[in-house]
Design an enzyme around this catalytic site. Structure first.
Site, mmCIF file in Angstrom:
data_model
loop_
_atom_site.group_PDB
_atom_site.id
_atom_site.type_symbol
_atom_site.label_atom_id
_atom_site.label_comp_id
_atom_site.label_asym_id
_atom_site.label_seq_id
_atom_site.Cartn_x
_atom_site.Cartn_y
_atom_site.Cartn_z
ATOM 1 N N ARG A 227 7.564 156.318 106.271
ATOM 2 C CA ARG A 227 8.844 156.006 105.653
ATOM 3 C C ARG A 227 9.935 156.843 106.315
ATOM 4 O O ARG A 227 9.704 157.997 106.695
ATOM 5 C CB ARG A 227 8.830 156.313 104.141
ATOM 6 C CG ARG A 227 8.175 155.233 103.298
ATOM 7 C CD ARG A 227 8.953 153.914 103.319
ATOM 8 N NE ARG A 227 8.359 152.872 102.507
ATOM 9 C CZ ARG A 227 7.605 151.870 102.969
ATOM 10 N NH1 ARG A 227 7.311 151.793 104.249
ATOM 11 N NH2 ARG A 227 7.149 150.931 102.158
ATOM 12 N N HIS A 275 10.478 148.045 111.502
ATOM 13 C CA HIS A 275 9.560 147.990 110.347
ATOM 14 C C HIS A 275 8.531 146.857 110.528
ATOM 15 O O HIS A 275 8.400 145.981 109.667
ATOM 16 C CB HIS A 275 10.340 147.818 109.027
ATOM 17 C CG HIS A 275 9.541 148.260 107.825
ATOM 18 N ND1 HIS A 275 10.103 148.848 106.722
ATOM 19 C CD2 HIS A 275 8.215 148.193 107.551
ATOM 20 C CE1 HIS A 275 9.169 149.123 105.838
ATOM 21 N NE2 HIS A 275 8.007 148.734 106.318
#
Ligand SMILES: NC(=O)c1ccc[n+]([C@@H]2O[C@H](COP(=O)([O-])OP(=O)(O)OC[C@H]3O[C@@H](n4cnc5c(N)ncnc54)[C@H](OP(=O)(O)O)[C@@H]3O)[C@@H](O)[C@H]2O)c1
Length: 312
Positions: A227, A275
């Site tokens: 993250r 991502h």
């Protein structure tokens, strides 16, 4: 009576899941009605959810036995104060495979120094550097959960010297498992290549700050598919500018999509991937969802329950 499943993960995902979810439930021997709308919230038995989904207030779904998240990360839903139902996150074997491949590929890129040849086709024959081998390279994986442990195992199978760090102590063959604050410092000292697969929680926010980055060996590499919140961006940019960190491959960011003007895009020592390290696959994820519904109906413990006090 048919089990009511509300697919509340959003209209964009519904076409991908409609068929696979119905099929997986059939194969699990469940008589279900799967719908992307819930005219009567109190009649919903299970909610399938994803960030950006169509529920903000879970209160009216008082009879739902579980909320089944399609993402591995739950930072967006776990803090929702209206959520009183059990929350399960996604552990999808196909997503794990994807993550292991992403990590292995990017670790290999940095380990072998592939850029020198891919980007450096300048007609000069440079063969004076001994090519590296994995057993002489130290790699650290922060986070030894579903994804981190799988990645660490693959790196160990390739014969890297692998260290791993997690909140609770782990025991993984061929991986030197560490835990605790002292364990983190040691794990970072060994990290010639660092892979971060921690979740986004209060405890992991900015875990890679200036002080911790300074513990890593000079010229180390970072691969972050965990993250964006794990890294203090300013501290990382300073370490990259100074050359202390040789390169960072970043898949996740505090703001996504990463704004076009963000320094990471243009930085010569940064690779941005959007991502895409690993994604939940509808067919295999639907089987995981169906198994959890079967468990709910049989009053067996759910798989992959989120500990909301820990936030993951
Ligand atoms: N980029 C992508 O495409 C993508 C795709 C999927 C997932 N992800 C990210 O990957 C993360 C990890 O997924 P996962 O399925 O492996 O999660 P997981 O199974 O929950 O594993 C999390 C790991 O992090 C450790 N951890 C959590 N908090 C910690 C702390 N404060 N200090 C030390 N260790 C801590 C846990 O320790 P314990 O084992 O002791 O509990 C566990 O080993 C997700 O949360 C998500 O953010 C990214």
């Amino acid at each position: 009576m048919s089990i009511n499943i509300f697919f509340a993960a959003g209209p964009a995902l519904w076409p991908d899941y409609r068929e696979p979810l119905a099929r997986a439930c059939r194969e699990a021997g469940l008589d279900v009605t799967v719908s992307d709308s819930a005219p009567d919230p109190s009649a919903v038995d299970y909610i399938v959810f994803a960030p950006g989904g169509v529920i903000e207030d879970f209160g009216p779904y008082a009879n739902a036995k579980a909320v089944l998240n399609l993402w591995a990360g739950v930072e967006k839903i776990a803090p929702n104060p209206t959520l009183t139902q059990p929350l399960c996150r996604m552990v999808d074997p196909a997503m794990t495979e994807g993550m292991v491949e992403y990590v292995t590929g990017h670790v290999m890129r940095h380990h072998l120094g592939m850029d020198a040849h891919i980007l450096g086709q300048d007609g000069i024959w440079r063969n004076d550097v001994m090519p590296p081998i994995a057993r002489e390279r130290r790699v650290t994986v922060l986070g030894l959960g579903e994804l981190g442990a799988a990645a660490a195992r693959m790196l160990a199978a390739l014969r890297f010297q692998v260290s791993g760090w997690s909140r609770t102590q782990k025991d993984i063959p061929d991986v030197d498992c560490l835990s605790g604050e002292a364990g983190l410092a040691e794990a970072l000292r060994r990290a010639e290549i660092l892979v971060t697969l921690l979740p986004n929680t209060k405890a992991t926010e900015n875990i890679l700050d200036a002080e911790r980055l300074a513990l890593m060996p000079e010229g180390a590499f970072i691969v972050n598919p965990g993250r964006g919140s794990l890294i203090d961006d300013e501290a990382l940019l300073a370490a990259l500018d100074a050359g202390r960190i040789a390169h960072a491959t970043l898949d996740v960011f505090r703001e996504e999509p990463l704004p076009p003007a963000h320094h990471y895009w243009a930085h010569p020592r940064v690779t941005v991937t959007p991502h895409i390290a690993a994604e939940t696959r509808p067919a295999s994820a639907s089987r995981v969802v169906a198994e959890n519904i079967r468990r709910g109906e049989a009053r067996e413990p759910f798989l992959h329950l989120v500990d909301r006090t820990q936030g993951y």
